[in-house]
Design an enzyme around this catalytic site. Structure first.
Site, short mmCIF file in Angstrom:
data_model
loop_
_atom_site.label_atom_id
_atom_site.label_comp_id
_atom_site.label_asym_id
_atom_site.label_seq_id
_atom_site.Cartn_x
_atom_site.Cartn_y
_atom_site.Cartn_z
N GLU A 269 0.85 -1.19 0.00
CA GLU A 269 0.00 0.00 0.00
C GLU A 269 0.87 1.24 0.00
OE1 GLU A 269 -2.81 0.68 3.13
OE2 GLU A 269 -3.51 -1.41 3.14
N GLU A 323 -13.57 4.54 -0.25
CA GLU A 323 -14.39 3.65 0.57
C GLU A 323 -15.19 4.53 1.52
OE1 GLU A 323 -12.32 -0.35 1.52
OE2 GLU A 323 -10.68 1.10 1.28
N LYS A 326 -15.67 3.88 5.51
CA LYS A 326 -14.55 3.72 6.43
C LYS A 326 -14.64 4.75 7.55
CE LYS A 326 -10.51 2.31 5.28
NZ LYS A 326 -9.15 2.12 4.74
N GLU A 332 -9.43 9.26 5.18
CA GLU A 332 -9.57 7.81 5.04
C GLU A 332 -10.56 7.44 3.94
OE1 GLU A 332 -8.28 5.04 6.57
OE2 GLU A 332 -6.77 6.29 7.52
#
Length: 467
Positions: A269, A323, A326, A332
């Protein structure tokens, strides 16, 4: 996504780079992407598979083993990393039959049509603080490996686990990189297993978090692969020019210190959010475009890192989509490269039709100069005595700004002589000509000058001349 390390990871970083070489956007197996599913607005897996095939992304990392996604990627040739969740680790570690069932359910029905290349067992387990997970992680990996071996897939599908950078206690300078000694026995056993089975050490480096811990302008440039003064590793004398290489080399040094320098490193990542909460330092579209775009250009150069030159580590960018479910700060939920409608959030040159961003990743001139300087004529060339390290940084920067560097690709009229000096001179001048031909467009940290002497040679034509 990884969480910020508890200790700042302000590392030294990059380059004693050799010359930049260019490769087709269609053949870069080292560029991957993370496919998270903590969202309620994701497009159908079949649409995502088609999207991926239109890009130079060659590998996808999943955090689980969603059968719909695995099926959708069948016969695409895209490498697939599937994951066993942290919650499965105790059962996988204690019960070989459970591991066999996991492989029978999540691998055997789809392979080889779906090109599963790695099974990751857990995510950031070693820094989770959960002793039950930590004690079971190696047995779980071994049992998954044994199940793959029993299915005659040993050597075809690797077994690994993913670590956060907090697994290191020392990372600055990169040559001093070392693992947390409290992980010693478990980590040593894990690395011995990985060496025996040829599996990679997977790590999550995030220059974004390093910048958050030290939000100075020079740190931002260092993290975004932009021109900067560089930072010298006091242990080796190597001048690093970006944070990514420094973090990866710190991991290499830690592996070397433990006697496992031959184990391949994979960046599981890395990324940069394009949006965040008002109190967050660093998120923004310009910074995200700069980081990911310049990272991709750096990987495509195949220069590697100072301690691992000549190849690019497999790197999975976080993330394919936002996302939206999250928890945590706004950043995030804002790492995605693509929107749910499959359009780009911003362009980093992943489309197969082009491999450099069309929008400059950083301003190349003041947006509102108080006293505009007159346009300059001539050509922008490197000053005498500039080191190859700085010229390489200039070359990476210039070609990362959306200019057409095809003339210095192999077979191009300006490829020869194939030297850093020659390629940097062409790219620096081209950026100067296209960015406005202002004095500040030919600065490059005071390593360039404007000349009235045409540097063109043979069939290589440098654009420029009269203002």
């Amino acid at each position: 996504m990884t969480t910020p390390p508890t200790s700042p990871l302000l590392l030294f970083s990059l380059l004693c780079l050799p010359m930049l070489s260019f490769y087709s956007a269609n053949s870069q197996s080292f560029i991957g992407v993370n496919y998270g599913e903590v969202a309620d607005n994701l497009p159908p897996p079949e649409a995502t598979a088609k999207l991926l095939q239109s890009t130079s992304i060659q590998k996808v990392r999943m955090y689980g083993a969603d059968p719909a996604i695995i099926k959708a990627l069948a016969n695409t040739g895209i490498g697939i990393v599937i994951g066993a969740g942290n919650g499965d680790i105790p059962a996988l570690g204690s019960d070989p039959n459970f591991a066999g069932q996991w492989v029978s359910t999540n691998v055997l029905p789809y392979y080889p049509a779906s090109n599963i290349i790695v099974v990751t067992v857990g995510n950031e387990v070693m820094t989770s603080g959960d002793q039950n997970l930590m004690s079971n992680i190696l047995p779980a990996m071994q049992n998954i490996q044994n199940a793959l071996n029993a299915a005659n897939l040993g050597g075809k599908i690797n077994v690994s686990t993913v670590h956060s950078m907090a697994v290191l206690t020392q990372s600055d300078p990169p040559s001093s990189g070392s693992f947390n000694p409290s992980f010693g026995d478990t980590l040593r056993g894990m690395l011995a297993f990985q060496r025996a089975n040829g599996s990679p050490f997977m790590i999550n480096p995030y220059p974004f978090f390093a910048y958050q811990s030290d939000p100075r302008p020079e740190t931002l440039a260092f993290c975004l692969f932009q021109p900067n003064a560089g930072r010298v590793d006091s242990g080796t004398g190597i001048t690093y020019m970006n944070m990514f290489d420094a973090q990866v080399d710190a991991v290499h040094s830690a592996l070397n210190a433990m006697g496992f320098k031959d184990i391949e490193i994979v960046v599981a990542e890395t990324g940069w959010p394009y949006r965040g909460d008002p109190n967050e330092v660093g998120p923004g579209t310009d910074n995200a475009r700069a980081y990911n775009g310049n990272l991709i250009n750096h990987l495509r150069s195949l220069v590697g890192t100072p301690l691992m030159p000549g190849k690019s580590v497999d790197t999975y960018i976080f993330a394919l989509y936002d996302e939206d479910l999250k928890p945590g700060p706004g950043s995030e939920r804002a790492f995605g490269l693509f929107k749910p409608d499959l359009s780009m959030v911003y362009d980093v040159g992943l489309n197969k039709n082009g491999q450099v961003p069309t929008t400059p990743v950083t301003p190349v001139s003041p947006t509102t100069p108080v006293t505009p300087s007159p346009k300059q004529g001539g050509w922008c060339v490197p000053k005498a005595g500039v080191s190859d390290v700085q010229l390489q940084a200039n070359l990476d920067y210039a070609c990362g700004q959306g200019i057409d560097c095809s003339q210095i690709q192999p077979g191009g009229p300006c490829f020869e002589p194939a030297t850093t000096q020659s390629h940097a001179a062409y790219a620096m001048n081209l950026l100067y000509q296209t960015a406005g031909r202002n004095p500040w467009n030919c600065d490059f940290l005071n390593t360039a000058t404007i000349t009235s002497t045409n540097p063109s040679y043979n069939g290589c034509v440098y654009p420029g001349g009269s203002p």
